[in-house]
Design a protein around this motif. Structure first.
Motif, PDB file in Angstrom:
ATOM      1  N   THR A  90      42.355  10.640  55.259  1.00 12.09           N
ATOM      2  CA  THR A  90      43.183   9.670  54.629  1.00 12.09           C
ATOM      3  C   THR A  90      42.576   8.178  55.215  1.00 12.09           C
ATOM      4  OG1 THR A  90      45.096   9.944  55.951  1.00 12.09           O
ATOM      5  CG2 THR A  90      44.834  10.768  53.573  1.00 12.09           C
ATOM      6  N   ASN A  91      42.147   8.116  56.503  1.00 15.40           N
ATOM      7  CA  ASN A  91      41.704   6.832  57.141  1.00 15.40           C
ATOM      8  C   ASN A  91      40.309   6.529  56.748  1.00 15.40           C
ATOM      9  OD1 ASN A  91      40.286   8.714  58.543  1.00 15.40           O
ATOM     10  ND2 ASN A  91      41.277   8.094  60.589  1.00 15.40           N
ATOM     11  N   LYS A  92      39.594   7.371  56.071  1.00 12.37           N
ATOM     12  CA  LYS A  92      38.223   7.126  55.480  1.00 12.37           C
ATOM     13  C   LYS A  92      38.382   6.742  54.118  1.00 12.37           C
ATOM     14  CE  LYS A  92      35.538   7.797  59.297  1.00 12.37           C
ATOM     15  NZ  LYS A  92      35.469   9.315  59.626  1.00 12.37           N
ATOM     16  N   VAL A  93      39.502   6.730  53.247  1.00 11.40           N
ATOM     17  CA  VAL A  93      39.501   6.430  51.797  1.00 11.40           C
ATOM     18  C   VAL A  93      39.244   5.229  51.595  1.00 11.40           C
ATOM     19  CG1 VAL A  93      41.141   6.132  49.825  1.00 11.40           C
ATOM     20  CG2 VAL A  93      41.500   8.109  51.372  1.00 11.40           C
ATOM     21  N   LYS A  94      39.292   4.118  51.945  1.00 14.87           N
ATOM     22  CA  LYS A  94      38.753   2.725  51.722  1.00 14.87           C
ATOM     23  C   LYS A  94      37.512   2.824  51.754  1.00 14.87           C
ATOM     24  CE  LYS A  94      39.625  -1.957  53.348  1.00 14.87           C
ATOM     25  NZ  LYS A  94      40.213  -2.757  54.140  1.00 14.87           N
ATOM     26  N   GLN A  95      36.598   3.252  52.610  1.00 18.88           N
ATOM     27  CA  GLN A  95      35.303   3.598  52.858  1.00 18.88           C
ATOM     28  C   GLN A  95      34.695   4.269  51.713  1.00 18.88           C
ATOM     29  OE1 GLN A  95      36.124   4.413  57.034  1.00 18.88           O
ATOM     30  NE2 GLN A  95      33.771   4.003  57.378  1.00 18.88           N
ATOM     31  N   ALA A  96      35.276   5.358  51.454  1.00 14.63           N
ATOM     32  CA  ALA A  96      35.067   6.433  50.450  1.00 14.63           C
ATOM     33  C   ALA A  96      35.022   5.826  49.016  1.00 14.63           C
ATOM     34  CB  ALA A  96      35.677   7.578  50.357  1.00 14.63           C
ATOM     35  N   VAL A  97      36.120   5.170  48.507  1.00 13.86           N
ATOM     36  CA  VAL A  97      36.183   4.450  47.533  1.00 13.86           C
ATOM     37  C   VAL A  97      35.382   3.441  47.281  1.00 13.86           C
ATOM     38  CG1 VAL A  97      37.905   3.113  45.898  1.00 13.86           C
ATOM     39  CG2 VAL A  97      38.665   5.069  47.096  1.00 13.86           C
ATOM     40  N   ALA A  98      34.964   2.620  48.400  1.00 14.70           N
ATOM     41  CA  ALA A  98      34.029   1.290  48.389  1.00 14.70           C
ATOM     42  C   ALA A  98      32.471   2.137  47.866  1.00 14.70           C
ATOM     43  CB  ALA A  98      33.864   0.851  49.557  1.00 14.70           C
ATOM     44  N   LEU A  99      32.105   3.434  48.499  1.00  9.88           N
ATOM     45  CA  LEU A  99      30.899   3.770  48.136  1.00  9.88           C
ATOM     46  C   LEU A  99      30.444   4.604  47.029  1.00  9.88           C
ATOM     47  CD1 LEU A  99      27.937   3.833  49.878  1.00  9.88           C
ATOM     48  CD2 LEU A  99      28.965   6.010  50.940  1.00  9.88           C
ATOM     49  N   PHE A 100      31.604   5.810  46.852  1.00 11.22           N
ATOM     50  CA  PHE A 100      31.273   6.871  46.078  1.00 11.22           C
ATOM     51  C   PHE A 100      31.623   6.722  44.469  1.00 11.22           C
ATOM     52  CE2 PHE A 100      31.290   8.715  50.021  1.00 11.22           C
ATOM     53  CZ  PHE A 100      30.032   9.525  50.081  1.00 11.22           C
ATOM     54  N   ASP A 101      30.871   7.079  43.485  1.00  5.39           N
ATOM     55  CA  ASP A 101      31.134   7.028  42.333  1.00  5.39           C
ATOM     56  C   ASP A 101      32.189   8.045  41.796  1.00  5.39           C
ATOM     57  OD1 ASP A 101      29.129   4.970  41.128  1.00  5.39           O
ATOM     58  OD2 ASP A 101      27.920   6.396  42.335  1.00  5.39           O
ATOM     59  N   VAL A 102      31.961   9.229  42.328  1.00  6.18           N
ATOM     60  CA  VAL A 102      32.668  10.525  42.256  1.00  6.18           C
ATOM     61  C   VAL A 102      33.279  11.189  43.471  1.00  6.18           C
ATOM     62  CG1 VAL A 102      32.792  12.619  41.141  1.00  6.18           C
ATOM     63  CG2 VAL A 102      31.269  10.949  40.178  1.00  6.18           C
ATOM     64  N   ILE A 103      34.632  11.238  43.582  1.00  4.30           N
ATOM     65  CA  ILE A 103      35.047  11.867  44.939  1.00  4.30           C
ATOM     66  C   ILE A 103      35.423  13.293  44.500  1.00  4.30           C
ATOM     67  CG2 ILE A 103      37.234  11.901  46.456  1.00  4.30           C
ATOM     68  CD1 ILE A 103      36.852   8.629  46.320  1.00  4.30           C
ATOM     69  N   GLU A 104      34.832  14.313  44.762  1.00  3.78           N
ATOM     70  CA  GLU A 104      34.943  15.497  44.261  1.00  3.78           C
ATOM     71  C   GLU A 104      35.956  16.330  45.168  1.00  3.78           C
ATOM     72  OE1 GLU A 104      31.681  18.179  43.357  1.00  3.78           O
ATOM     73  OE2 GLU A 104      30.380  16.414  42.544  1.00  3.78           O
ATOM     74  N   THR A 105      36.529  15.844  46.181  1.00  5.43           N
ATOM     75  CA  THR A 105      37.449  16.723  47.148  1.00  5.43           C
ATOM     76  C   THR A 105      38.681  16.605  47.231  1.00  5.43           C
ATOM     77  OG1 THR A 105      36.235  15.509  49.040  1.00  5.43           O
ATOM     78  CG2 THR A 105      35.207  17.438  48.577  1.00  5.43           C
ATOM     79  N   ILE A 106      39.414  15.921  46.419  1.00  2.00           N
ATOM     80  CA  ILE A 106      40.741  15.803  46.416  1.00  2.00           C
ATOM     81  C   ILE A 106      41.681  17.132  46.566  1.00  2.00           C
ATOM     82  CG2 ILE A 106      42.791  14.819  45.077  1.00  2.00           C
ATOM     83  CD1 ILE A 106      41.033  12.615  43.991  1.00  2.00           C
ATOM     84  N   ASP A 107      42.377  17.252  47.612  1.00  2.00           N
ATOM     85  CA  ASP A 107      43.175  18.554  47.672  1.00  2.00           C
ATOM     86  C   ASP A 107      44.278  18.596  48.249  1.00  2.00           C
ATOM     87  OD1 ASP A 107      42.657  17.598  50.464  1.00  2.00           O
ATOM     88  OD2 ASP A 107      41.468  19.685  51.056  1.00  2.00           O
ATOM     89  N   ARG A 108      44.964  17.655  48.215  1.00  2.00           N
ATOM     90  CA  ARG A 108      46.344  17.554  48.727  1.00  2.00           C
ATOM     91  C   ARG A 108      46.901  16.210  48.372  1.00  2.00           C
ATOM     92  NH1 ARG A 108      42.606  16.101  52.646  1.00  2.00           N
ATOM     93  NH2 ARG A 108      43.265  14.487  53.967  1.00  2.00           N
ATOM     94  N   PRO A 109      48.365  16.131  48.268  1.00  2.00           N
ATOM     95  CA  PRO A 109      49.181  15.126  47.796  1.00  2.00           C
ATOM     96  C   PRO A 109      49.012  13.637  48.424  1.00  2.00           C
ATOM     97  CG  PRO A 109      50.530  17.084  47.668  1.00  2.00           C
ATOM     98  CD  PRO A 109      49.098  17.500  48.280  1.00  2.00           C
ATOM     99  N   LYS A 110      48.841  13.724  49.848  1.00  2.00           N
ATOM    100  CA  LYS A 110      48.593  12.733  50.543  1.00  2.00           C
ATOM    101  C   LYS A 110      47.242  11.958  50.568  1.00  2.00           C
ATOM    102  CE  LYS A 110      48.930  11.078  55.491  1.00  2.00           C
ATOM    103  NZ  LYS A 110      48.159  11.609  56.841  1.00  2.00           N
ATOM    104  N   LEU A 111      46.341  12.630  50.214  1.00  2.00           N
ATOM    105  CA  LEU A 111      44.959  12.179  49.980  1.00  2.00           C
ATOM    106  C   LEU A 111      45.056  11.555  48.447  1.00  2.00           C
ATOM    107  CD1 LEU A 111      41.954  11.707  50.557  1.00  2.00           C
ATOM    108  CD2 LEU A 111      41.383  13.889  49.777  1.00  2.00           C
ATOM    109  N   ALA A 112      45.598  11.975  47.683  1.00  2.00           N
ATOM    110  CA  ALA A 112      45.432  11.714  46.204  1.00  2.00           C
ATOM    111  C   ALA A 112      46.269  10.378  46.101  1.00  2.00           C
ATOM    112  CB  ALA A 112      46.285  12.620  45.368  1.00  2.00           C
ATOM    113  N   LYS A 113      47.264  10.313  46.928  1.00  2.00           N
ATOM    114  CA  LYS A 113      48.409   9.166  46.859  1.00  2.00           C
ATOM    115  C   LYS A 113      47.366   8.097  47.392  1.00  2.00           C
ATOM    116  CE  LYS A 113      53.002  10.556  47.161  1.00  2.00           C
ATOM    117  NZ  LYS A 113      53.124  12.014  47.386  1.00  2.00           N
ATOM    118  N   ALA A 114      46.435   8.324  48.810  1.00  2.00           N
ATOM    119  CA  ALA A 114      45.935   7.247  49.380  1.00  2.00           C
ATOM    120  C   ALA A 114      44.755   6.738  48.451  1.00  2.00           C
ATOM    121  CB  ALA A 114      45.337   7.589  50.782  1.00  2.00           C
TER     122      ALA A 114
END
Ligand SMILES: *Cc1c(COP(=O)(O)O)cnc(C)c1O
Length: 225
Positions: A90-114
């Motif tokens: 979750t602490n890398k979500v900001k960078q991931a959203v900035a860089l990637f077009d597709v995030i393939e690895t959502i696997d838990r509620p906390k990550l989905a929320k972030a």
């Protein structure tokens, strides 16, 4: 420029694409299958060779490494499509959203929320897949199949996350076809159009079973460093 390397990677890409389209035709798959070239841990010159060959869809499994590799190239190649295929903290979500077009690895509620929060905050649009731990392996990321419906519902109804697909990595010591068939069934039952499955060793089986995205690394670039 290293001509031998350039032509080897061009040839690998062409042959992989051909094998995918032959197999898809054989099984009358309706949707075109995308080739995600997995560039993690590959030397830069091989990435450039793939770009020179006209390839634009790449997969990476670590946010930090992907940033170093792709941030600059994004400016040079505006039509790049980058997929995150590794576990996301979750602490890398900001960078991931900035860089990637597709995030393939959502696997838990906390990550989905972030991710949902970050998309709302930035107003960005991203495609999201849910990773399913089809082999129910303890150490492996991915939501367990029996917890998938609840996670999907949370994403769609509450978080308004654009879930457009599923992804899996089968256990190494099992026949991957069983896992591919299960994942495809889960996608179909829930109206999710994208199914990311199959790597260098088994992407042909994945295409036969209805993959829309295959993730091929060594088959294109050779062994990783
Ligand atoms: C590394 C990796 C691949 C590619 O594996 P190859 O065997 O090199 O084709 C595909 N998917 C994921 C999730 C990976 O981490």
């Amino acid at each position: 420029m290293n001509q031998t390397l350039e032509s080897t990677i061009l040839k690998n890409i062409q042959e992989t694409r051909q094998a995918i389209s032959d197999e898809a035709k054989k099984w009358q798959q309706q949707k075109e299958v995308a080739l995600v070239a997995v560039s993690k841990k590959q030397p830069e010159e091989r990435i450039d060779a793939a770009l020179n060959a006209g390839h634009r869809v790449f997969g990476e499994n670590r946010v930090q490494e992907a940033e170093e590799r792709w941030q600059k190239r994004r400016e040079q190649y505006p039509d790049l499509e980058l997929h995150l295929i590794g576990p996301l903290q979750t602490n890398k979500v900001k960078q991931a959203v900035a860089l990637f077009d597709v995030i393939e690895t959502i696997d838990r509620p906390k990550l989905a929320k972030a991710i949902a929060d970050e998309l709302e905050r930035t107003g960005e649009k991203r495609e999201c897949y849910i990773q399913v731990n089809t082999g129910e392996e303890e150490q492996k990321s991915g939501v367990l199949p029996n917890e998938f419906p609840a996670l999907l519902k949370l994403c769609q109804d509450e978080l308004k996350l654009p879930i457009t697909g599923v992804m899996c990595i089968p256990p190494q010591d099992e026949e991957s076809s069983l896992h591919f068939a299960l994942l495809k069934k889960m996608a179909n039952e829930n109206g999710l159009p994208n199914v990311s499955m199959g790597m260098s060793s088994d992407y042909i089986d994945a295409v036969a079973l209805g993959a829309t995205h295959v993730r091929v690394g060594t088959g294109i670039f050779g062994e990783r460093e």
